[in-house]
Design a protein around this motif. Sequence first.
Motif, mmCIF file in Angstrom:
data_model
loop_
_atom_site.group_PDB
_atom_site.id
_atom_site.type_symbol
_atom_site.label_atom_id
_atom_site.label_comp_id
_atom_site.label_asym_id
_atom_site.label_seq_id
_atom_site.Cartn_x
_atom_site.Cartn_y
_atom_site.Cartn_z
ATOM 1 N N GLU A 248 -31.622 -10.037 27.352
ATOM 2 C CA GLU A 248 -30.157 -10.123 27.431
ATOM 3 C C GLU A 248 -29.572 -8.798 26.908
ATOM 4 O OE1 GLU A 248 -27.019 -10.828 28.501
ATOM 5 O OE2 GLU A 248 -28.018 -12.784 28.632
ATOM 6 N N PRO A 249 -29.251 -7.859 27.809
ATOM 7 C CA PRO A 249 -28.822 -6.531 27.356
ATOM 8 C C PRO A 249 -27.640 -6.565 26.383
ATOM 9 C CG PRO A 249 -29.326 -6.486 29.685
ATOM 10 C CD PRO A 249 -29.370 -7.930 29.284
ATOM 11 N N SER A 250 -26.660 -7.433 26.620
ATOM 12 C CA SER A 250 -25.470 -7.404 25.754
ATOM 13 C C SER A 250 -25.784 -7.866 24.340
ATOM 14 C CB SER A 250 -24.348 -8.247 26.367
ATOM 15 O OG SER A 250 -24.764 -9.590 26.447
ATOM 16 N N LEU B 112 -22.698 -1.062 30.271
ATOM 17 C CA LEU B 112 -22.873 -1.264 28.829
ATOM 18 C C LEU B 112 -23.444 -0.019 28.134
ATOM 19 C CD1 LEU B 112 -22.604 -3.495 26.705
ATOM 20 C CD2 LEU B 112 -24.874 -4.316 27.370
ATOM 21 N N ALA C 34 -27.694 -4.507 22.704
ATOM 22 C CA ALA C 34 -26.968 -3.236 22.522
ATOM 23 C C ALA C 34 -26.475 -3.034 21.084
ATOM 24 C CB ALA C 34 -25.823 -3.134 23.530
ATOM 25 N N ASP D 192 -32.403 -2.808 34.190
ATOM 26 C CA ASP D 192 -31.756 -3.365 33.004
ATOM 27 C C ASP D 192 -32.178 -4.826 32.779
ATOM 28 O OD1 ASP D 192 -29.757 -3.233 30.918
ATOM 29 O OD2 ASP D 192 -28.355 -4.292 32.240
#
Length: 193
Positions: free
Chosen positions: A9-11, A179, A14, A152
């Motif tokens: 889950e990239p968000s 992002l 980050a 991503d």
Amino acid sequence: MVLLRGRAEPSALAPLIAAVAEAAPFRFMTTKRGGQMSAAMTSCGRCGWVTDRRGYRYEAADPLSGQPWPAMPPAFESLATGAAAEAGFAGFQPDTCLINRYAVGAGMGLHQDADERDFGQPIVSVSLGLPAVFLVGGPERQDRSRPIGLRDGDVMVFGGPARLLFHGIRPVRAGDDPLFGPFRYNLTFRRAR
Ligand code: MD6
Ligand code: FE
């Protein structure tokens, strides 16, 4: 090699990368032969990977600050252990996460990851931001390599017979991730010691 597309889950990752980089900034390290790596790096966990004129190794303290590397965020660890288990490596317990940051044009030459104690342990690799082409070769540097596109959120588990294959990253192409902006990030989770 097991590729779990979109497993991360990239968000969620980050802000954790930003927090690690606040304590242990990204830096361009020097290789044994005196060249500079084109990817900027930092680490978290009980040790961190470093390279300088003395060679490649894991160190308990960040050479920039002399302080221990930042702790591995729990969400990093659970992603790595969960992905490893899905790929058949239940019980994987990483003690370090190397974070690579690639600007446009940066890449990584063909190499083997051979600075860890137990090659029976896999490496879990998470790709974030701009896409990249991962090259997987053979057990010898001169073996021909084949390209795999990584995007991503993709997670790759590099273990078993694949663990010592040569591999690299082609120079990252221009782009703008919503992002991560004009960067690719890669997290590699290892059991170093
Ligand atoms: C990268 N990855 O994806 C560089 N090494 O930016 C690696 O060098 C790597 O993805 C060992 C195992 C998996 C990897
Ligand atoms: Fe590698």
